[in-house]
Design an enzyme around this catalytic site. Structure first.
Site, PDB file in Angstrom:
ATOM      1  N   SER A  45     -66.657 -54.223 -59.356  1.00  0.00           N
ATOM      2  CA  SER A  45     -67.839 -53.803 -58.487  1.00  0.00           C
ATOM      3  C   SER A  45     -68.420 -54.762 -57.507  1.00  0.00           C
ATOM      4  O   SER A  45     -68.409 -55.973 -58.156  1.00  0.00           O
ATOM      5  CB  SER A  45     -69.133 -53.512 -59.662  1.00  0.00           C
ATOM      6  OG  SER A  45     -70.226 -53.002 -58.817  1.00  0.00           O
TER       7      SER A  45
ATOM      8  N   LYS B 137     -66.751 -49.582 -66.115  1.00  0.00           N
ATOM      9  CA  LYS B 137     -66.968 -49.595 -64.801  1.00  0.00           C
ATOM     10  C   LYS B 137     -67.290 -48.034 -64.405  1.00  0.00           C
ATOM     11  O   LYS B 137     -68.274 -47.829 -63.500  1.00  0.00           O
ATOM     12  CB  LYS B 137     -65.594 -49.871 -63.971  1.00  0.00           C
ATOM     13  CG  LYS B 137     -65.586 -49.650 -62.486  1.00  0.00           C
ATOM     14  CD  LYS B 137     -66.655 -50.568 -61.779  1.00  0.00           C
ATOM     15  CE  LYS B 137     -66.876 -50.526 -60.323  1.00  0.00           C
ATOM     16  NZ  LYS B 137     -66.611 -49.595 -59.382  1.00  0.00           N
TER      17      LYS B 137
ATOM     18  N   GLU C 113     -75.467 -46.597 -61.625  1.00  0.00           N
ATOM     19  CA  GLU C 113     -75.753 -46.639 -60.276  1.00  0.00           C
ATOM     20  C   GLU C 113     -76.129 -45.420 -59.486  1.00  0.00           C
ATOM     21  O   GLU C 113     -77.232 -45.382 -58.775  1.00  0.00           O
ATOM     22  CB  GLU C 113     -74.429 -47.255 -59.603  1.00  0.00           C
ATOM     23  CG  GLU C 113     -74.664 -47.486 -58.121  1.00  0.00           C
ATOM     24  CD  GLU C 113     -73.069 -47.926 -57.375  1.00  0.00           C
ATOM     25  OE1 GLU C 113     -72.470 -48.769 -58.219  1.00  0.00           O
ATOM     26  OE2 GLU C 113     -72.706 -47.166 -56.521  1.00  0.00           O
TER      27      GLU C 113
HETATM   28  P1  NAP Z   1     -59.187 -48.290 -48.501  1.00  0.00           P
HETATM   29  O1  NAP Z   1     -59.894 -49.325 -47.785  1.00  0.00           O
HETATM   30  O2  NAP Z   1     -59.289 -46.838 -48.204  1.00  0.00           O
HETATM   31  O3  NAP Z   1     -57.806 -48.911 -48.864  1.00  0.00           O
HETATM   32  C1  NAP Z   1     -56.730 -48.015 -49.463  1.00  0.00           C
HETATM   33  C2  NAP Z   1     -55.503 -48.856 -49.812  1.00  0.00           C
HETATM   34  O4  NAP Z   1     -54.800 -48.089 -50.453  1.00  0.00           O
HETATM   35  C3  NAP Z   1     -54.904 -49.361 -48.383  1.00  0.00           C
HETATM   36  O5  NAP Z   1     -54.318 -50.329 -48.500  1.00  0.00           O
HETATM   37  C4  NAP Z   1     -53.729 -48.093 -48.258  1.00  0.00           C
HETATM   38  O6  NAP Z   1     -52.536 -48.601 -47.800  1.00  0.00           O
HETATM   39  C5  NAP Z   1     -53.404 -48.212 -49.939  1.00  0.00           C
HETATM   40  N1  NAP Z   1     -52.653 -46.911 -50.299  1.00  0.00           N
HETATM   41  C6  NAP Z   1     -53.257 -45.510 -50.144  1.00  0.00           C
HETATM   42  N2  NAP Z   1     -52.378 -44.592 -50.560  1.00  0.00           N
HETATM   43  C7  NAP Z   1     -51.364 -45.460 -50.955  1.00  0.00           C
HETATM   44  C8  NAP Z   1     -49.944 -45.104 -51.352  1.00  0.00           C
HETATM   45  N3  NAP Z   1     -49.594 -43.762 -51.723  1.00  0.00           N
HETATM   46  N4  NAP Z   1     -49.089 -45.966 -51.806  1.00  0.00           N
HETATM   47  C9  NAP Z   1     -49.594 -47.211 -51.547  1.00  0.00           C
HETATM   48  N5  NAP Z   1     -50.906 -47.720 -51.046  1.00  0.00           N
HETATM   49  C10 NAP Z   1     -51.487 -46.803 -50.643  1.00  0.00           C
HETATM   50  O7  NAP Z   1     -59.696 -48.259 -50.092  1.00  0.00           O
HETATM   51  P2  NAP Z   1     -60.650 -49.421 -50.882  1.00  0.00           P
HETATM   52  O8  NAP Z   1     -62.197 -49.094 -50.516  1.00  0.00           O
HETATM   53  O9  NAP Z   1     -60.327 -50.929 -50.711  1.00  0.00           O
HETATM   54  O10 NAP Z   1     -60.626 -49.088 -52.329  1.00  0.00           O
HETATM   55  C11 NAP Z   1     -59.608 -49.382 -53.225  1.00  0.00           C
HETATM   56  C12 NAP Z   1     -59.907 -48.965 -54.579  1.00  0.00           C
HETATM   57  O11 NAP Z   1     -61.106 -49.930 -55.081  1.00  0.00           O
HETATM   58  C13 NAP Z   1     -60.251 -47.683 -54.858  1.00  0.00           C
HETATM   59  O12 NAP Z   1     -59.858 -47.381 -56.197  1.00  0.00           O
HETATM   60  C14 NAP Z   1     -61.848 -47.626 -54.867  1.00  0.00           C
HETATM   61  O13 NAP Z   1     -62.430 -46.641 -55.392  1.00  0.00           O
HETATM   62  C15 NAP Z   1     -62.063 -49.118 -55.231  1.00  0.00           C
HETATM   63  N6  NAP Z   1     -63.293 -49.681 -55.115  1.00  0.00           N
HETATM   64  C16 NAP Z   1     -63.917 -49.484 -54.017  1.00  0.00           C
HETATM   65  C17 NAP Z   1     -65.108 -50.076 -53.698  1.00  0.00           C
HETATM   66  C18 NAP Z   1     -65.879 -50.252 -52.330  1.00  0.00           C
HETATM   67  O14 NAP Z   1     -66.976 -50.633 -51.990  1.00  0.00           O
HETATM   68  N7  NAP Z   1     -64.913 -49.743 -51.100  1.00  0.00           N
HETATM   69  C19 NAP Z   1     -65.662 -50.846 -54.732  1.00  0.00           C
HETATM   70  C20 NAP Z   1     -65.269 -50.681 -55.663  1.00  0.00           C
HETATM   71  C21 NAP Z   1     -64.045 -50.272 -56.081  1.00  0.00           C
HETATM   72  P3  NAP Z   1     -52.335 -48.130 -46.277  1.00  0.00           P
HETATM   73  O15 NAP Z   1     -52.947 -49.269 -45.318  1.00  0.00           O
HETATM   74  O16 NAP Z   1     -50.791 -48.218 -46.046  1.00  0.00           O
HETATM   75  O17 NAP Z   1     -52.789 -46.912 -46.033  1.00  0.00           O
END
Ligand code: NAP
Length: 469
Positions: A130, A184, A191
């Site tokens: 987080s 989480k 939150e």
């Molecule tokens: P994001 O920016 O949308 O990035 C998604 C990533 O996943 C990209 O690298 C994408 O690759 C990859 N991906 C998607 N589908 C795929 C597949 N079928 N096979 C391989 N790679 C794939 O996501 P993010 O915000 O960094 O979030 C990542 C994780 O962290 C999620 O579970 C999210 O819920 C969690 N999270 C996010 C936050 C936040 O504030 N954003 C906070 C805590 C936790 P490509 O580049 O090839 O599309």
């Protein structure tokens, strides 16, 4: 070739920043991303951290860069993408290696993934991370679940990159299986409730007291110096006094009042319902986001029923501050009670004081309040915060304000689903003689469900009159 301490798959917002954080802490990190261009861009932009980053757009080459036993963090979109990545990784890994899912997984998926990897010799950890983009880059809060032995493989790196509160790492092993992802999920549920209650207080200021965003911002900034001191109150002050470049208006006034949700708040409410623990503030927050998304229907509703009274509320800012504190106590009491029950059901032995400690910095709900919660749990006592001495005093002092605020909302036609459910929870929690004796009578009437008596042990059934004929 095998020189990276850890591998990371998924260069999205979180993954990219987490990789930079790892490199910044002196560890060598190898990266891979499905879309290979992102790997090239990441390596090209690594700047001063160049010597600690490497990577490939080819999965086998990426794996060949990792020191054995290998630790591979997956930070991709939650759900099917995680299963796809695990399936691709399996033939490339060997006994002793560990896959670490750092995304927002539903903990039931984490449990399933453990069993699917069982017998392969490949370890698995489900970790909750987080702190959003900034946390990932400079220190998130990390909640670890899985086998303690496998945790040892990744402990040094994950502890180093986590946030620190007074020098203590906000990263901890919490329990087996899906414990990390469960915690989480509940973090996100709390939150949701925290954010919704802040929004309701803003609604009272805006519609009940007729305050401008700028004036609201000043109040939240002031509150950030008191018992409500927290990241969410701090950012609320900034959001409220931001100005839109295009229109010159306060930004908050041009933002559409419809929120999305990715699932963790809803999962929290579902888990609480399944466990039979009351988490009405989280449910209220999830419901508030759902109704927010029905913008068209709400516009129609206002046309039919009118907008409600504006600017007529008489409530002090001091009462609003105290009401928010009381609501917050109820929300955290519910969230921790859900974790305590899940811990019991799953045999996790979740360390509640440690959970509060690792939420004190790095994560979105970080606050002074969590330090008080960690101290309360550290000194033992019941799992419900409402019976912890420090919180008893706070609740005695603040519940009257919550009552006044909820009453003000009702009279002034202002929706306050979270604050009012916090009050209802508190009032039910401290009512020794409730009203479900009547419910039990009704259930026995129509379904012969039986009831217990106050004056003697045993199961009883009454012969009720027949209403037929
Ligand atoms: P994001 O920016 O949308 O990035 C998604 C990533 O996943 C990209 O690298 C994408 O690759 C990859 N991906 C998607 N589908 C795929 C597949 N079928 N096979 C391989 N790679 C794939 O996501 P993010 O915000 O960094 O979030 C990542 C994780 O962290 C999620 O579970 C999210 O819920 C969690 N999270 C996010 C936050 C936040 O504030 N954003 C906070 C805590 C936790 P490509 O580049 O090839 O599309």
């Amino acid at each position: 070739m095998e020189e990276a301490d850890i591998g990371l798959i998924g260069l999205g917002v979180m993954g990219e920043n987490l990789a930079l954080n790892i490199a910044d802490n002196g560890y060598k990190v190898a990266v891979y991303n499905r879309t290979a261009d992102k790997v090239d861009a990441f390596l090209a932009n690594a700047g001063d951290l160049k010597s600690n980053v490497m990577g490939s757009g080819e999965l086998a080459t990426f794996i060949s860069m990792l020191k054995r036993p290998r630790s591979v963090i997956i930070m991709v979109k939650a759900g099917d993408p995680v299963d796809q990545v695990i399936a691709e990784l399996k033939p490339l890994l060997e006994e002793g290696d560990v896959i670490i899912d750092a995304g927002n997984a539903n903990y039931h998926d984490t449990v399933r993934r453990f069993s699917e990897l069982d017998g392969t010799g490949i370890g698995f950890l489900g970790i909750g991370v987080s702190g959003g983009e900034e946390g990932a880059r400079h220190g998130p809060s990390i909640m670890v679940g899985g086998s303690e032995a496998q945790w040892k493989n990744a402990e040094a790196v994950l502890t180093a990159i986590s946030a620190k509160f007074n020098g203590e790492a906000c990263c901890a092993y919490l329990g087996t299986g899906g414990a990390g992802h469960f915690v989480k999920t509940i973090h996100n549920g709390i939150e949701y409730a925290d954010m919704q209650m802040i929004a309701e207080i803003y609604g009272i200021m805006r519609d009940g007291l007729g305050m401008s965003p700028e004036d609201c911002a000043k109040v939240f900034k002031e509150w950030d110096k008191g018992p409500l001191d927290s990241y969410l109150i701090e950012i609320t002050g900034h959001v409220l006094d931001a100005v839109d470049d295009e229109s010159g208006k306060p930004l908050v006034e041009v933002i559409l009042d419809a929120a999305g949700q990715k699932g963790t708040g809803r999962w929290s409410a579902i888990e609480a319902l399944n466990l039979g623990v009351s988490a009405t503030t989280i449910e209220g927050a999830v419901a508030a986001r759902s109704i927010s998304a029905m913008k068209g229907e709400r516009v129609r509703g206002e046309e039919i029923y009118g907008a409600g009274v504006k600017g007529n509320a008489t409530i002090s800012l001091e009462a609003l501050e105290k009401a928010l504190l009381a609501g917050k106590i109820a929300a955290y009491a519910q969230g921790f009670a859900v974790m305590a029950k899940a811990s019991e059901e799953n045999g996790w032995n979740l360390p509640l004081a440690t959970i509060a400690k690792i939420w004190r910095a790095g994560c979105i709900i970080r606050s002074r309040f969590l330090d008080q919660i960690s101290q309360a749990f550290d000194s033992g006592g019941a799992a419900n915060l409402l019976t912890q001495p420090a919180f008893i005093d706070m609740m005695k002092d603040s519940n009257g304000a919550l009552r006044a605020v909820v009453a003000t909302c009702a009279i002034n036609e202002l929706p306050a689903p979270c604050l009012s459910s916090a009050l209802a929870y508190f009032d039910a929690y401290r009512q020794a003689r409730g009203t479900t004796n009547l419910t039990q009578g009704q259930r026995d009437f129509f379904g012969a469900h039986g009831f217990k008596r106050l004056d003697k042990d045993g199961d009883f059934h009454h012969t009720w009159p027949s209403l037929i004929g």
